[in-house]
Design an enzyme around this catalytic site. Structure first.
Site, PDB file in Angstrom:
ATOM      1  N   HIS A   1       5.800   6.733  -2.269  1.00 59.21           N
ATOM      2  CA  HIS A   1       7.097   7.357  -2.535  1.00 59.21           C
ATOM      3  C   HIS A   1       6.889   8.832  -2.841  1.00 59.21           C
ATOM      4  O   HIS A   1       7.598   9.696  -2.336  1.00 59.21           O
ATOM      5  CB  HIS A   1       7.787   6.698  -3.732  1.00 59.21           C
ATOM      6  CG  HIS A   1       7.909   5.206  -3.638  1.00 59.21           C
ATOM      7  ND1 HIS A   1       7.820   4.374  -4.731  1.00 59.21           N
ATOM      8  CD2 HIS A   1       8.102   4.391  -2.574  1.00 59.21           C
ATOM      9  CE1 HIS A   1       7.959   3.122  -4.343  1.00 59.21           C
ATOM     10  NE2 HIS A   1       8.130   3.098  -3.045  1.00 59.21           N
TER      11      HIS A   1
ATOM     12  N   ARG B   1      12.901  -3.923   7.119  1.00 58.66           N
ATOM     13  CA  ARG B   1      13.689  -3.497   5.962  1.00 58.66           C
ATOM     14  C   ARG B   1      15.080  -3.122   6.437  1.00 58.66           C
ATOM     15  O   ARG B   1      15.239  -2.249   7.285  1.00 58.66           O
ATOM     16  CB  ARG B   1      13.018  -2.287   5.302  1.00 58.66           C
ATOM     17  CG  ARG B   1      12.546  -2.552   3.902  1.00 58.66           C
ATOM     18  CD  ARG B   1      11.850  -1.341   3.347  1.00 58.66           C
ATOM     19  NE  ARG B   1      12.742  -0.513   2.553  1.00 58.66           N
ATOM     20  CZ  ARG B   1      13.044  -0.759   1.287  1.00 58.66           C
ATOM     21  NH1 ARG B   1      12.541  -1.809   0.691  1.00 58.66           N
ATOM     22  NH2 ARG B   1      13.845   0.035   0.627  1.00 58.66           N
TER      23      ARG B   1
ATOM     24  N   CYS C   1       0.816  -1.205   0.000  1.00 66.68           N
ATOM     25  CA  CYS C   1       0.000   0.000   0.000  1.00 66.68           C
ATOM     26  C   CYS C   1       0.855   1.262   0.000  1.00 66.68           C
ATOM     27  O   CYS C   1       2.066   1.227   0.163  1.00 66.68           O
ATOM     28  CB  CYS C   1      -0.949  -0.009   1.199  1.00 66.68           C
ATOM     29  SG  CYS C   1      -0.109   0.004   2.801  1.00 66.68           S
TER      30      CYS C   1
ATOM     31  N   ALA D   1       3.059   1.737   2.913  1.00 67.73           N
ATOM     32  CA  ALA D   1       4.297   0.950   2.869  1.00 67.73           C
ATOM     33  C   ALA D   1       5.368   1.678   2.068  1.00 67.73           C
ATOM     34  O   ALA D   1       6.547   1.670   2.434  1.00 67.73           O
ATOM     35  CB  ALA D   1       4.028  -0.427   2.268  1.00 67.73           C
TER      36      ALA D   1
END
Ligand code: SF4
Ligand code: SF4
Lengths: 474, 484
Positions: free
Chosen positions: A177, A82, A48, A51
């Site tokens: 992003h 991550r 999503c 994320a």
């Protein structure tokens, strides 16, 4: 092109092309439908918007409180998985959330958000600010997080940055992003005017320091005589982000997730940028050359490149002799699917299928440029498609992420984790050796021989129970 | 805030509002995990993509297996107009492309807040496609209520209500609801039942589906899992054993009331006494005696506990995780002679608090039971008053490294080690494994000195580093202890 598993969802056909047998677009590539809504229930691998923002762009900032405004899960799942490493680990070690509960959904979560920011700042006075990430539930009930962030910022005397990255906002991580870039740019970049000479400084834009990638190339830029002031975003502090507008040049690595901020800097500060790739021998050399050229340092670049390439070539040649001729299916989030075919060629390998989770049209054009005729190019794969491609194309190697790893393994396909790396780092010249070594370990592992010779069918299995019923039903 | 107190033990609840390093996640993953225990079943997570992709990834990191969960991929449009269209399409696509035996539709914060009427949508789907006869169940899993275990519990409730066929043909089996455990635990329970010659239906059984083998041809669905026929038939069983109160407790009472299956909700069989209690109940219900092989395991466990006691007696331990595992572990660690100092769960349960206080009284514990508490709070406690061991899942590793305290990995998720999903902690053999883990964690420390039971300050040449023991320069002392 329609895979067998997509018989009942023909709309998937437009997400598939084979290079060499399509009518090229004006951009030169094959037309691949991308960056659109996923077919519900197709078993997509996409995540999503949150994320993309929290996990990818904001998460690596090492000295802020990473606070998720939402119910518990969103923050739990994005906590510490991550490996966007830094020289400290506050950002990986701690996950903060407003932990919204039913009453907050009914009566609003704004007060809880305010209190959470204040409490978190009190618990960790060393933190340099707070990043607040919005999720689906508070967005839906209309919490005004942005306003709260402003109030909180006054109260704690540190930047509180609110990201409108609720999961449902976009079709994939990609929008996250964008939100991450835009918000950081607006709220932080240029908020401090440092003294000093920045005429030979750059930002690395769009590198997330996965398993310390940056350590492989930062010294190379330094050897050119160029200083990296801000790594957007990997091993980076808030203070470094605030001054990133001072750089003379933005060097963009991940074009998909970070060109946004470079564009905004160009508009506002006139900062020029170049697109580079920091993986692989040719790419890394080109990146150093392009940067050097900007600063008039070409001679040094050639020296650095020559010395570094000479150092790794014996190992690269060794691996190349073991890997030449192997066929690869690469499925990455976005640009790696077009960055890496060159790396694989440097090892004598060929890409036969390439896909991305959230690539846009430009990414597919780039893939087209970087792969040979006959390569299958496709968008937003789902589990069955991956299985079918592994079965029909029989690649010697599948490069993808951890979720897909075990599908490959169950099918006996060697696999390398291209998202977060098996060993890593993979960037730079030295990382190329790690990359080659991991591929060699994957493809030439003795276990595959064992599997081929010794694996047996499922005990008591006479065709899968459900496949039987499937045959009956259809 | 202190909720209850006995002379020594207390139950507290965290006051801080912001959660820092939670020991809980959200409800849908529970329904997904439980669905994996039904052969050929698939879950559709009705929400935006993250809510499916994240938990899948989490299960994969724990089990190192593929984990498939579909999503309805809700977007902004759905947030305004509802998610009905997406769910209808997803149901059709999942059915036509995968041919599952059953579909679980679980909700998310998003679809719950939008207010989609899931049963009505499923009804409409079934009307449109009357030829699709597989069961489609819907489970409410808004994550702002309860925790990940709530999702599992809700699934079991739905299973009990809608997948079981009323019947009166005794099948000579028992039902076992293991709860949120590991594939290894389910296999150990199965092995025990096998040795006792008791036939059991597991509700549900993800021991093979999430810990499968490598086969020369990958089956379309993983081998294993409880079949729908077994679930239908579970109303004919002679009894039901729910081994976690918070995961299966509600289902147990439905079996009892609705199907007349006598249901026993027991503490999780971790350690000697809890396992004794479980097996003696099984014997009572089935008439099957505990066989020699299990008796020998029991004797070996007791023997190992004797061998272990000088290493561990009086050492302090902090436990964290899900409430029922903790209940089992508290009794087990206490019977091993450890002192459970802090016991942390994210669940807010009065029943748990009461049970823990009873246990504390019975076992004479000075434990702080911390409900609705996060790992940061535990970290602060441990800093203030150290413990010798941490027992819990991987998310406690940050406390372990910072404070240099061994972490015995138990629970979900274990994502920083290999193969823990295969380890059983239930039964005598599971307890044996835990005894070994604990003693070996102690023995493999550089300096084998308790954080808490020995005062090293007056011994010449010994300095405690960072105030919490485990420093260096205790080699002599450590050898002494090792030889003990
Ligand atoms: S929105 Fe709710 S269901 Fe989705 S990940 Fe977040 S907490 Fe879990
Ligand atoms: S609730 Fe929204 S933001 Fe959170 S994981 Fe799900 S899709 Fe992402």
């Amino acid at each position: 092109m329609l895979l067998k598993c997509n018989k009942t969802i023909p709309e998937r056909a437009k997400h598939f092309v084979v290079k060499g047998s399509c009518t090229p677009t004006p951009g030169g590539g094959c037309p691949v439908a991308s960056n659109v809504q996923t077919t519900p229930g197709d078993m997509t691998e996409r995540g999503c918007t949150y994320a993309g923002c929290r996990g990818v762009v904001g998460g690596p900032v090492k000295d802020v409180i990473q606070l998720t405004h939402g119910p518990i899960g969103c923050s739990f799942y994005s906590w510490g998985y991550r490996p966007h490493l830094a020289d400290s680990d506050f950002h990986i070690k701690y996950s903060f959330t407003t932990d919204l509960e039913e009453s907050n959904i009914v009566f609003g979560g704004e007060q809880k958000l305010l209190q959470s920011i204040i409490e978190a700042a009190e618990e960790f006075p060393e933190a340099k600010g707070v990043f607040v990430y919005n999720t689906c539930a508070p967005a839906l009930i209309g919490d005004d997080g942005k306003d709260i962030a402003k109030i909180a910022q006054e109260k704690i005397g540190k930047p509180v940055v609110f990201f409108r990255c609720e999961g449902f906002a976009g079709v994939s991580q990609s929008l996250g992003h964008h939100v991450g870039n835009e918000t950081i740019f607006k709220e932080l970049v240029g908020s401090v005017e440092p003294e000093g000479d920045f005429s030979r400084s750059i930002n690395i834009v769009g590198d997330y320091n996965i398993k310390h990638d940056i350590r492989t190339f930062e010294p190379l830029f330094e050897a050119l005589g160029v200083r990296i002031i801000t790594r957007f975003t990997g091993n980076v502090s808030v203070d470094e982000i605030k001054i990133m507008h001072k750089a003379a040049l933005n060097v963009i690595h991940c074009a998909r997730s970070a060109t946004y901020i470079a564009d905004m800097m160009k508009d506002k500060y006139g900062t020029p940028y170049i697109h580079v790739t920091l993986w692989g021998i040719k790419h890394m050399s080109d990146a150093l050359r392009a940067t050097a050229q900007f600063f008039g340092l070409e001679d040094r670049a050639e020296q650095v490149i020559e010395a570094q390439v000479a150092k790794i070539m014996p190992q690269i040649n060794h691996y190349r002799s073991r890997l030449a001729g192997k066929k690869v299916f690469i499925y990455q989030g976005g640009p790696r699917a077009w960055h890496w075919p060159q790396l694989l060629r440097e090892l004598g390998m060929d890409v036969i299928a390439a896909a991305t989770t959230f690539g846009h049209e430009e990414d597919y054009d780039k893939i087209y440029e970087n792969v040979g005729d006959g390569t299958l190019i496709f968008d937003n794969p789902n589990a069955l498609e991956i299985e079918e491609v592994l079965t029909t194309y029989q690649p010697d190697l599948f490069i993808s992420g951890n979720k897909e790893r075990y599908i490959a393994y169950k099918m006996g396909t060697p696999f390398v984790n291209g998202h977060t790396y098996d060993t890593g780092p993979y960037a730079g010249f030295s990382g190329m050796v790690n990359f080659a070594r991991d591929i060699d370990r994957a493809i030439n592992a003795p276990v595959w021989k064992l599997v081929q010779k010794k694996a047996r069918p499922v005990p008591g299995w006479n065709g899968n129970r459900n496949e039987t019923s499937m045959a009956e039903a259809f | 805030m202190t909720v209850t107190t006995t002379p020594k033990a207390t139950v507290t609840r965290q006051e801080r509002v912001v959660a820092i390093n939670p020991t809980r996640t959200c409800a849908p993953i529970g329904a997904m995990l439980a669905t994996y225990g039904v052969h050929g079943a698939l879950t559709i997570n009705h929400g935006s993509q993250g809510c499916a992709t994240y938990p899948r990834h989490q299960i994969t990191r724990h089990t190192r297996e593929p984990c498939e969960v579909a999503t309805t991929s809700l977007s902004e449009n759905a947030a305004v107009y509802g998610g009905k269209e997406n769910l209808l399409i997803a149901l059709k696509n999942v059915y036509e492309r995968f041919h599952p035996t059953m579909i679980t539709v679980c909700t998310t914060c998003l679809s719950e807040t939008i207010g989609d009427d899931i049963p009505a949508i499923i009804g409409e789907f079934q009307e449109n496609f009357p030829e699709i006869s597989i069961p489609i169940v819907d489970v409410n899993t808004p994550s702002y209520v309860g925790t990940h275990i709530t999702g599992f519990d809700n699934f079991l409730e739905v299973l009990a209500k809608s997948l079981v066929r009323r019947g009166r043909k005794p099948n000579n089996k028992i039902n076992i609801v293991p709860g949120w455990v590991n594939p290894g635990d389910i296999r150990e329970l199965k092995a025990m039942m096998h040795e006792m010659e008791v036939a059991a239906i597991f509700l549900t059984d993800y021991s093979e589906t999430l810990d499968g083998g490598f086969y020369s041809e990958k089956p379309h669905f993983p081998k294993g899992g409880t079949t729908l026929e077994e679930i239908e038939d579970s109303s004919n069983s002679m009894a039901l054993f729910a081994l976690q109160k918070h995961v299966g407790g509600k289902a147990a009472s439905i079996y009892d009331r609705r199907y007349g299956v006598p249901s026993h909700v027991l503490p999780m069989p971790i350690g000697l006494e809890n396992t004794d209690q479980f097996l003696s109940k099984v014997t009572e219900v089935t008439g099957k005696e505990v066989p020699e092989s299990i008796e020998m395991d029991r004797a070996r466990l007791l023997d190992a506990m004797v061998d272990a006691h000088m290493y561990v007696t009086d050492m302090k331990v902090a436990l964290f995780g899900d409430p029922d595992i903790l209940e089992g572990l508290v009794r087990f660690t206490a019977e091993l002679g450890l002192r459970p100092r802090y016991v942390v769960t994210a669940t807010d349960s009065k029943q748990w608090a009461d049970d823990m206080m009873k246990l504390a009284e019975e076992l004479d514990l000075d434990t702080e039971f911390m409900m609705k508490t996060d790992l940061h709070e535990l970290h602060k406690r441990v800093k203030a008053e150290p413990v010798d061991f941490l027992i819990g899942h991987s998310k406690g590793k940050f406390i372990a490294t910072d404070e240099n305290i061994p972490l015995i990995r138990v629970g979900f998720p274990i994502e920083d080690r290999f193969g823990y999903h295969r380890k059983a902690i239930v039964g005598y053999r599971g307890a044996m494994y835990l005894v070994e883990e604990i003693v070996n964690a102690f023995l493999s420390q550089k300096t084998v000195v308790s954080n808490t039971i020995m005062d090293m300050r007056d011994l010449e040449g010994c300095t405690l580093t960072n105030g919490s023991g485990n420093g260096h320069g205790h080699e002599k002392m450590s050898e002494m202890v090792k030889e003990a």
